[in-house]
Design an enzyme around this catalytic site. Structure first.
Site, PDB file in Angstrom:
ATOM      1  N   SER A 261      -0.906 -30.489  10.848  1.00  0.00           N
ATOM      2  CA  SER A 261      -1.108 -31.317   9.667  1.00  0.00           C
ATOM      3  C   SER A 261      -1.886 -32.584  10.024  1.00  0.00           C
ATOM      4  O   SER A 261      -2.980 -32.495  10.566  1.00  0.00           O
ATOM      5  CB  SER A 261       0.254 -31.624   9.027  1.00  0.00           C
ATOM      6  OG  SER A 261       0.100 -32.129   7.730  1.00  0.00           O
ATOM      7  N   HIS A 402       3.455 -24.492   4.959  1.00  0.00           N
ATOM      8  CA  HIS A 402       2.922 -25.563   5.803  1.00  0.00           C
ATOM      9  C   HIS A 402       3.982 -25.912   6.845  1.00  0.00           C
ATOM     10  O   HIS A 402       4.926 -26.661   6.583  1.00  0.00           O
ATOM     11  CB  HIS A 402       2.602 -26.770   4.921  1.00  0.00           C
ATOM     12  CG  HIS A 402       1.833 -27.861   5.623  1.00  0.00           C
ATOM     13  ND1 HIS A 402       0.511 -27.745   5.943  1.00  0.00           N
ATOM     14  CD2 HIS A 402       2.224 -29.090   6.050  1.00  0.00           C
ATOM     15  CE1 HIS A 402       0.096 -28.856   6.527  1.00  0.00           C
ATOM     16  NE2 HIS A 402       1.131 -29.686   6.611  1.00  0.00           N
TER      17      HIS A 402
END
Length: 426
Positions: A261, A402
Site C-alpha cells: 500500500s 487489500h
C-alpha cells in the site's frame, strides 16, 4: 500547440535553458497531454536515440521531474553509523538468526532507524534479501518476544492493535497489518528478510516538525518542492541499503525493496531512484505508486492529496484537476527501474488501487526495457486471478482484498528465484 513547440517558446521567453537554471515550468504552464507521455522523449520533445542518452540525460531528467512535481527532492546521503545490538541465532525453530541494528543518521537529535535483520542459518554464502518497510514496528513482523518493541510514536488504529497512547505494548507482537509477512517462507528458501518502521523516519501524520524533516532537506528544494512522507520513507530505504552493503551475510547485488500500500509507494520510488536496489515488489501500491495518475478507476490524484496531504510535495496538488498536465505518469517511474526486474501485485477486490491500470503501467514501460535490449512484459493481457506473469516486468493477480498474505510472498519469492537464479544455500 504541440509539446515541443510549447517548450521551445518557453525557453525563448526565459532567455536560457533548463539545464542552466535547474528549474522546471510552473504546473499551470505545462500543456495538457491526455495520452501517456512517452518515457523515451525528452522534456524538450527530442527523442531518446541511444542507451547512453537514456542513462546520462533522460533518466536523470525523469528523476528530477518526479521529485519536482510529485514526491519532493531527496536530501543528500548522510554518513551513517550502524551499531549492532541484540542478536540471537535460534529464531524460527533454529532456522534463522536475528540481529537488531541501529542506524545513526549523523546529526545530533535526529531520529535513528531501527532495523531488524533476519538471515537463514544454513547459508553458505551471502544471501539475497527482501528489504521491507513496515507500518507498526519491527515487533509486528515477527512474533518473537526478544525483538524489541519500537520506542517511537505508533498510530492507534485498527491496523496497529496493541498500541496504547501511541506506544507499542506486548499485545502488539505479531499483530496487525504487518503480521502476515512471509518471513518463514523466505528463510526456508534461502532469503534474508530485513525490515524497518516507517515512523522511525516520518510519523504518518501531516506534521513536519517530527521525524527527519527538521534535520534534513535538499539544497535545491523550495517550500513547494520539499519532500513529503513517501519520499522520506524511500530515503529510509536508501539508508538501510547503505548499511546492508556492509553486512557480510547479505549479497549486496541482490537486494529487493518491498512494501504494501503506502509502503509500496515508498518502495517503488526508492527503487526507481537508487540502482543499488536490484528488484522491487510494490505490493498493491495504487495511486501515487503504481497506478496511473491519469486513470479514471479507483483513487484519484485529488482524492489522495485531499486525504493524505503530507505524502507528496506541495506541487502535486496543483494537478488535482489537471492530471493531463503532468509531464510523466507512473509508467515512467517503472521505466526508471529498467533493466532491473519489478513485479506489481494486486487483488481482485482491491478496485481502489486500480489493478487494470497498474497492468497498463507495465505495458507502457515495456518499450524502455526493450529499448535497453532486455525482456519487458511477456503478457499482452492481465492474467487470471491466482496466476503470475514472471517476465522481467512481472504481475501477480489473486483473489482477495487489500492485504498481504502468504500467497503474495510465494509469488515474490518465485519471481526472485527466476531472475536471481537459485539462492546460494544448501
Amino acid at each position: 500547440m504541440n509539446y515541443a513547440t510549447f517548450f521551445c517558446l518557453l525557453m525563448l521567453l526565459m532567455g536560457t535553458t533548463m539545464a542552466q537554471t535547474k528549474t522546471f515550468p510552473a504546473a499551470s504552464a505545462l500543456p495538457e497531454q491526455k495520452a501517456l507521455p512517452d518515457p523515451l522523449v525528452m522534456f524538450d520533445g527530442k527523442p531518446v536515440t541511444s542507451k547512453e542518452q537514456w542513462v546520462k540525460q533522460r533518466r536523470p531528467e525523469l528523476k528530477a521531474l518526479f521529485q519536482h512535481y510529485m514526491y519532493g527532492y531527496l536530501p543528500a546521503a548522510p554518513k551513517i553509523k550502524a551499531t549492532v545490538g541484540k542478536s540471537f541465532n535460534d529464531a524460527l525453530g533454529g532456522t534463522a538468526s536475528i540481529k537488531e541494528v541501529t542506524i545513526d543518521l549523523g546529526k545530533v537529535g535526529a531520529p535513528k532507524i531501527n532495523v531488524l535483520v533476519i538471515t537463514p542459518n544454513n547459508a553458505k554464502a551471502p544471501v539475497p534479501t527482501i528489504l521491507g518497510l513496515n507500518f507498526c514496528g519491527n515487533h509486528t513482523v515477527l512474533n518473537d518476544p526478544r525483538v524489541s518493541l519500537n520506542p517511537n510514536w505508533i498510530p492507534t488504529t485498527q491496523y496497529c492493535p496493541g498500541v496504547v497512547n501511541n506506544q507499542a505494548t506486548e499485545a502488539a507482537r505479531g499483530k496487525g497489518i504487518d503480521s502476515e509477512w512471509g518471513v518463514a517462507q523466505a528463510i526456508a528458501r534461502g532469503y534474508a528478510v530485513v525490515t524497518f518502521y516507517n515512523g522511525d523516519l516520518a510519523p504518518d501524520t501531516p506534521d513536519f516538525t517530527r521525524g527527519v524533516f527538521p534535520y534534513f532537506s535538499a539544497t535545491n528544494a523550495t517550500k513547494e518542492t520539499a519532500w513529503g512522507n513517501v519520499a522520506a520513507w524511500a530515503w529510509g530505504f536508501h539508508r538501510v541499503v547503505d548499511y546492508l552493503r556492509t553486512d557480510k551475510a547479505i549479497d549486496k547485488t541482490r537486494i529487493a525493496a518491498f512494501g504494501h500500500s503506502r509502503m509500496g509507494k515508498a518502495a517503488m520510488f526508492a527503487a526507481a531512484m537508487d540502482e543499488r536496489i536490484a528488484m522491487a515488489f510494490p505490493h498493491q501500491a495504487g495511486m501515487g505508486g503504481t497506478s496511473p495518475n491519469r486513470g479514471t478507476v479507483g483513487e484519484s490524484v485529488k482524492a489522495i492529496n485531499d486525504r493524505f496531504p503530507h505524502w507528496f510535495n506541495d506541487t502535486f496538488p496543483l494537478f488535482n484537476d489537471h492530471t493531463a498536465r503532468l509531464p510523466f505518469d507512473q509508467h515512467s517511474l517503472v521505466a526508471l527501474m529498467a533493466p532491473r526486474p519489478v513485479m506489481f501485485s494486486c487483488a481482485v477486490e482491491d478496485t481502489w488501487s486500480n489493478p487494470a491500470g497498474q497492468f497498463e503501467m507495465l505495458q507502457a514501460a515495456d518499450k524502455v526495457y526493450k529499448f535497453l535490449g532486455v525482456e519487458g512484459l511477456s503478457a499482452t493481457k492481465m492474467p487470471e486471478a491466482g496466476t503470475a506473469v514472471n517476465s522481467r516486468l512481472g504481475y501477480f493477480y489473486r483473489n482477495g482484498k487489500h492485504s498481504t498474505i502468504g500467497e503474495d510472498w510465494k509469488a515474490f519469492l518465485d519471481f526472485a528465484d527466476k531472475h536471481w537464479q537459485t539462492p546460494r544455500v544448501k
